[in-house]
Design a protein around this motif. Structure first.
Motif, PDB file in Angstrom:
ATOM      1  N   GLU A  73      23.965  29.674  -3.142  1.00 33.26           N
ATOM      2  CA  GLU A  73      23.171  29.768  -4.366  1.00 33.26           C
ATOM      3  C   GLU A  73      22.839  28.381  -4.909  1.00 33.26           C
ATOM      4  N   THR A  74      23.787  27.453  -4.832  1.00 34.25           N
ATOM      5  CA  THR A  74      23.554  26.080  -5.282  1.00 34.25           C
ATOM      6  C   THR A  74      22.398  25.455  -4.503  1.00 34.25           C
ATOM      7  N   PHE A  75      22.390  25.689  -3.213  1.00 36.55           N
ATOM      8  CA  PHE A  75      21.312  25.194  -2.354  1.00 36.55           C
ATOM      9  C   PHE A  75      19.982  25.853  -2.714  1.00 36.55           C
ATOM     10  N   ASN A  76      19.978  27.177  -2.815  1.00 38.11           N
ATOM     11  CA  ASN A  76      18.734  27.898  -3.106  1.00 38.11           C
ATOM     12  C   ASN A  76      18.170  27.533  -4.465  1.00 38.11           C
ATOM     13  N   ASN A  77      19.054  27.276  -5.439  1.00 37.01           N
ATOM     14  CA  ASN A  77      18.596  26.885  -6.775  1.00 37.01           C
ATOM     15  C   ASN A  77      17.913  25.522  -6.767  1.00 37.01           C
ATOM     16  N   SER A 126      13.256  23.331 -11.205  1.00 37.02           N
ATOM     17  CA  SER A 126      14.504  23.529 -10.471  1.00 37.02           C
ATOM     18  C   SER A 126      15.307  22.236 -10.450  1.00 37.02           C
ATOM     19  N   PRO A 127      16.628  22.332 -10.566  1.00 36.48           N
ATOM     20  CA  PRO A 127      17.454  21.123 -10.451  1.00 36.48           C
ATOM     21  C   PRO A 127      17.516  20.665  -9.008  1.00 36.48           C
ATOM     22  N   PHE A 128      18.093  19.497  -8.784  1.00 38.83           N
ATOM     23  CA  PHE A 128      18.448  19.085  -7.430  1.00 38.83           C
ATOM     24  C   PHE A 128      19.945  18.841  -7.446  1.00 38.83           C
ATOM     25  N   LEU A 129      20.679  19.798  -6.898  1.00 43.43           N
ATOM     26  CA  LEU A 129      22.137  19.799  -6.955  1.00 43.43           C
ATOM     27  C   LEU A 129      22.738  19.279  -5.652  1.00 43.43           C
ATOM     28  N   PHE A 138      24.224  17.416  10.975  1.00 41.01           N
ATOM     29  CA  PHE A 138      25.412  17.595  10.138  1.00 41.01           C
ATOM     30  C   PHE A 138      25.951  19.008  10.359  1.00 41.01           C
ATOM     31  N   ALA A 139      27.125  19.282   9.800  1.00 43.08           N
ATOM     32  CA  ALA A 139      27.738  20.604   9.955  1.00 43.08           C
ATOM     33  C   ALA A 139      27.010  21.640   9.107  1.00 43.08           C
ATOM     34  N   GLY A 140      26.771  22.814   9.697  1.00 45.87           N
ATOM     35  CA  GLY A 140      26.137  23.899   8.955  1.00 45.87           C
ATOM     36  C   GLY A 140      24.649  23.674   8.788  1.00 45.87           C
ATOM     37  N   GLY A 141      24.061  24.404   7.822  1.00 45.73           N
ATOM     38  CA  GLY A 141      22.617  24.319   7.625  1.00 45.73           C
ATOM     39  C   GLY A 141      22.216  23.755   6.286  1.00 45.73           C
ATOM     40  N   ARG A 142      23.211  23.397   5.421  1.00 46.64           N
ATOM     41  CA  ARG A 142      22.914  22.905   4.081  1.00 46.64           C
ATOM     42  C   ARG A 142      23.671  21.606   3.842  1.00 46.64           C
ATOM     43  N   ASN A 143      22.960  20.547   3.553  1.00 47.44           N
ATOM     44  CA  ASN A 143      23.608  19.265   3.283  1.00 47.44           C
ATOM     45  C   ASN A 143      22.549  18.294   2.798  1.00 47.44           C
ATOM     46  N   TRP A 144      22.939  17.340   1.968  1.00 48.92           N
ATOM     47  CA  TRP A 144      21.993  16.283   1.587  1.00 48.92           C
ATOM     48  C   TRP A 144      21.584  15.471   2.804  1.00 48.92           C
ATOM     49  N   GLY A 145      22.462  15.396   3.805  1.00 47.09           N
ATOM     50  CA  GLY A 145      22.171  14.624   5.009  1.00 47.09           C
ATOM     51  C   GLY A 145      23.081  13.424   5.197  1.00 47.09           C
ATOM     52  N   GLN A 204       0.809  -1.225   0.000  1.00 49.77           N
ATOM     53  CA  GLN A 204       0.000   0.000   0.000  1.00 49.77           C
ATOM     54  C   GLN A 204       0.841   1.274   0.000  1.00 49.77           C
ATOM     55  N   LEU A 205       2.150   1.119  -0.009  1.00 46.51           N
ATOM     56  CA  LEU A 205       3.008   2.300   0.033  1.00 46.51           C
ATOM     57  C   LEU A 205       3.105   2.957  -1.340  1.00 46.51           C
ATOM     58  N   ILE A 206       2.872   4.250  -1.363  1.00 44.66           N
ATOM     59  CA  ILE A 206       3.208   5.098  -2.508  1.00 44.66           C
ATOM     60  C   ILE A 206       4.076   6.189  -1.901  1.00 44.66           C
ATOM     61  N   ILE A 207       5.387   6.051  -2.086  1.00 43.62           N
ATOM     62  CA  ILE A 207       6.379   6.811  -1.325  1.00 43.62           C
ATOM     63  C   ILE A 207       6.738   8.101  -2.062  1.00 43.62           C
ATOM     64  N   TYR A 208       6.940   9.153  -1.286  1.00 39.88           N
ATOM     65  CA  TYR A 208       7.328  10.450  -1.820  1.00 39.88           C
ATOM     66  C   TYR A 208       8.621  10.854  -1.133  1.00 39.88           C
ATOM     67  N   GLU A 209       9.744  10.752  -1.836  1.00 38.25           N
ATOM     68  CA  GLU A 209      11.036  11.092  -1.229  1.00 38.25           C
ATOM     69  C   GLU A 209      11.229  12.601  -1.255  1.00 38.25           C
ATOM     70  N   LEU A 210      11.668  13.151  -0.128  1.00 34.89           N
ATOM     71  CA  LEU A 210      11.889  14.595  -0.092  1.00 34.89           C
ATOM     72  C   LEU A 210      13.090  14.943   0.773  1.00 34.89           C
ATOM     73  N   HIS A 211      13.639  16.107   0.467  1.00 36.29           N
ATOM     74  CA  HIS A 211      14.755  16.664   1.231  1.00 36.29           C
ATOM     75  C   HIS A 211      14.206  17.831   2.039  1.00 36.29           C
ATOM     76  N   VAL A 212      14.362  17.776   3.358  1.00 37.95           N
ATOM     77  CA  VAL A 212      13.705  18.750   4.233  1.00 37.95           C
ATOM     78  C   VAL A 212      14.099  20.179   3.872  1.00 37.95           C
ATOM     79  N   GLY A 213      15.387  20.407   3.607  1.00 37.27           N
ATOM     80  CA  GLY A 213      15.870  21.764   3.388  1.00 37.27           C
ATOM     81  C   GLY A 213      15.405  22.411   2.102  1.00 37.27           C
ATOM     82  N   THR A 214      15.042  21.618   1.095  1.00 36.86           N
ATOM     83  CA  THR A 214      14.678  22.198  -0.202  1.00 36.86           C
ATOM     84  C   THR A 214      13.230  21.936  -0.597  1.00 36.86           C
ATOM     85  N   PHE A 215      12.500  21.141   0.172  1.00 34.77           N
ATOM     86  CA  PHE A 215      11.107  20.839  -0.184  1.00 34.77           C
ATOM     87  C   PHE A 215      10.219  22.066  -0.040  1.00 34.77           C
TER      88      PHE A 215
END
Length: 614
Positions: free
Chosen positions: A481-485, A440-443, A155-162, A112-123
């Motif tokens: 900028e890479t993160f914001n993009n 938007s890309p995911f960089l 993780f270190a800082g505020g921007r990272n894939w995790g 029954q799973l229909i999964i939606y993968e997301l990144h907290v910082g960019t969602f």
């Protein structure tokens, strides 16, 4: 199965705070409280190098460091919260003080799973757990039944894939910390959405990683892309295993997480009699007996190894499911024509049929890319034990410019690919924004503070793309900028075409939930035929009536094909067509029942869904 030892700072109103840390080589360990008052607590050494002590006056919010041998001060390796980042004191939490309202929540079965993968910082624009909560009604409207969070360990800082987390027990402070994560899980359950959390047990990040100061958490027995491997089978490994078992159980017990996605398990090195993954599953089953809730362990592996899923009685690890890349690669190479890097093993039409019928394409075959024989046979392993996708964080983010399929194929092909994922027998997973064709890309991005480390990341990123002929400059991973993009625009309400694509995804998801033949998809009750010269795929689900017939044209030109017949039907009724004008297609809809063996023309890059009559 070994007995687990509690670690970290555990507060209870009756006792105060008990501090426990594993530091087998230390001669003395103290806790230095930095707030609200500066004082020290001497810990007592116990068996196997554990140190423990009680602060009767301890309270939630206390800040503390461990002091090793009177000199070195470090945050708690099992810290539950790092409010000021990876180099600062840890904070004591009250584990039981959250007002959960999900007591009637029942975890969903795999099928029954229909999964939606997301990144907290960019969602979301906020880049926080609260930002996701605000968007949950949209995901519920889409039909999503589970979200999968990319890693949230501090993780270190505020921007990272995790995947550079260094405090596995602490939810990222910039996302909203542990309280924010609990609110998110509680809100998801209130809306009927399960939560999968991505956890990393194969390596630790580079900045703020102080585990070596405490004990032999790593071993030089194995070489990994990140240096020495985590110590799961060398001397003193029982206590490293305890650390990660406790971590997994914490997410399930204290945060009410429904499933863990285990990152890159092929890089968890363990040659012991009971593999780390097998024992992790045993501890999870024990927790199920305690709580009455069901939990899932989903592995990511690039080895095409069915041993991960096989029962322990058959020599397997007994995990519930695993990511399945072959299906992605088979689809991607056919629709884009890309055959560089790891794609060189794919691109043959027959591989798409094999991925549907037998699961692993490389099931004991020689891989040109790896220059070795790869894989085992998963033909008889149930389809619901495999998670498939057309896009995910790796397949997009590991491109130099982070392009989504939106930039690589036509609008019509996006709809055909959605059908290949949502109508397959496997568990479907979408990547955030895929459902409306996010532009938007995911960089790849980081926010390290060590300049040498930043330069090493930049250099390593460039090295990754040597096997590809992509043009352009590698975006700077350290740049904000890479993160914001990479942030989602959520632009579909104001974009007709994007909204049409999202509505098509909604219709496919609704069909997956309602069609009897997709109630529990079964590879053994499924007919697959591929016209390789035309790239026309016939996929018929026959487990229940009415049978569901999914016809795909994955070329950019119209194709003529002949409808199949099954034992129980000689005619088909059109249900859903990606080419319909309502979905932004060119039109030419089929509206009348069609007899089997009739020739029809499939529009370019399309999916036609029919159901059996009578």
């Amino acid at each position: 199965m070994g007995i687990l030892r509690e670690i970290g700072a555990v507060y209870t109103p009756e006792k105060g705070t008990v501090y426990t840390v594993w530091a087998p080589e230390a001669k003395q360990v103290t806790v230095r409280l930095t707030a609200p008052a500066n004082r020290t607590i001497t810990l007592q050494r116990e068996d196997f190098g554990y140190w423990t002590g009680l602060n009767e006056a301890g309270a939630p919010g206390d800040r503390y460091l461990f002091q090793l041998d009177g000199e070195l001060e470090r945050p708690d390796p099992a810290s539950r919260f790092q409010p000021d980042g990876v180099h600062s004191p840890s904070a004591v939490l009250a584990q039981q003080n959250f007002a959960w309202t999900d007591e009637h929540w029942k975890s969903l079965p795999l099928e029954q799973l229909i999964i939606y993968e997301l990144h907290v910082g960019t969602f979301s624009q906020e880049g926080t757990f609260e930002g996701i909560i605000r968007k949950l009604p949209e995901l519920q409207d889409l039909g999503i039944t589970a979200i999968e969070l990319m890693p949230v360990a501090q993780f270190a800082g505020g921007r990272n894939w995790g995947y550079d987390g260094v405090y596995p027990f602490a939810a990222q402070n910039s996302y909203g910390g542990p309280e924010g994560l609990k609110r998110l899980v509680n809100a998801c359950h209130a809306q009927g959405i399960a939560v999968v959390l991505d956890v990393v047990y194969n390596h630790m990040g580079p900045e703020g990683n102080y585990l070596n100061d405490f004990g032999p958490y790593f071993t030089s027995k194995y070489n990994t892309p990140w240096g020495n491997a985590l110590n799961f089978d060398d001397a003193d490994s029982d206590h490293v295993r305890n650390f990660f078992f406790q971590n997994a159980l914490m997410w399930l017990r204290e945060f009410h997480i429904d499933a863990l996605r285990l990152d890159a398990v092929h890089a968890i090195y363990d040659t012991g009699a009971r593999h780390f993954l097998q024992e992790l599953k045993e501890h999870t089953l024990e927790l199920e007996r305690e709580t009455g809730r069901a939990y899932l362990l989903i592995a990511e592996s690039d080895q095409s190894d069915v041993r991960l899923l096989n029962p322990t009685a058959q020599g397997g690890y007994g995990l519930d499911a695993q990511w399945f890349d072959d299906y992605h690669h088979a689809i991607h190479t056919l629709i884009t024509g890309e055959k560089e890097g790891y794609y060189e093993d794919f691109g043959k039409p027959a591989q798409l049929q094999k991925a549907l019928e037998q699961t692993f394409v490389y099931n004991g075959l020689y891989s040109e890319h790896r220059r070795k024989t790869v894989g085992s046979d998963a033909t008889l392993t149930p389809a619901q034990q495999f998670v498939v996708c057309a896009q995910n964080h790796d397949q997009i983010g590991n491109r130099m410019l982070g392009e989504r399929l939106t930039q690589l194929v036509s609008f019509e092909m996006l709809k055909a690919v959605a059908g290949l994922i949502l109508l397959s027998p496997y568990v479907p997973m979408l990547f955030m924004g895929e459902e409306y064709g996010e532009q938007s890309p995911f960089l790849y991005f980081v926010s390290h503070t060590d300049e040498e480390l930043v330069e090493a990341v930049r250099k390593g990123r460039k090295e990754e793309f040597k096997a590809f002929t992509w043009e352009g400059e590698v975006p700077d991973p350290q740049s904000e900028e890479t993160f914001n993009n990479s942030k989602l625009q959520h632009s579909y309400p104001h974009n007709t075409r994007q909204n049409q694509l999202r509505e098509f995804y909604k219709a496919l998801i609704a069909l997956r939930k309602s069609a009897p033949a997709l109630d529990r998809p079964d590879k053994q009750q499924m007919r697959v035929e591929l016209e390789a010269d035309k790239l026309v795929l016939h996929l018929v689900h026959t487990s229940k009536e009415p049978h569901l017939y999914c016809l795909f044209n994955i070329t950019n030109t119209p194709q003529i094909t002949t409808l199949l017949a099954t034992d129980k039907t000689n005619s088909w009724e059109p249900l859903l067509q990606s080419s319909a004008e309502v979905w932004g297609g060119p039109g030419d809809e089929l509206t009348q029942p069609l007899p089997a063996q009739q020739q029809i023309t499939l529009p370019a890059a399309s999916v036609l869904i029919l159901q059996s009559i009578g």
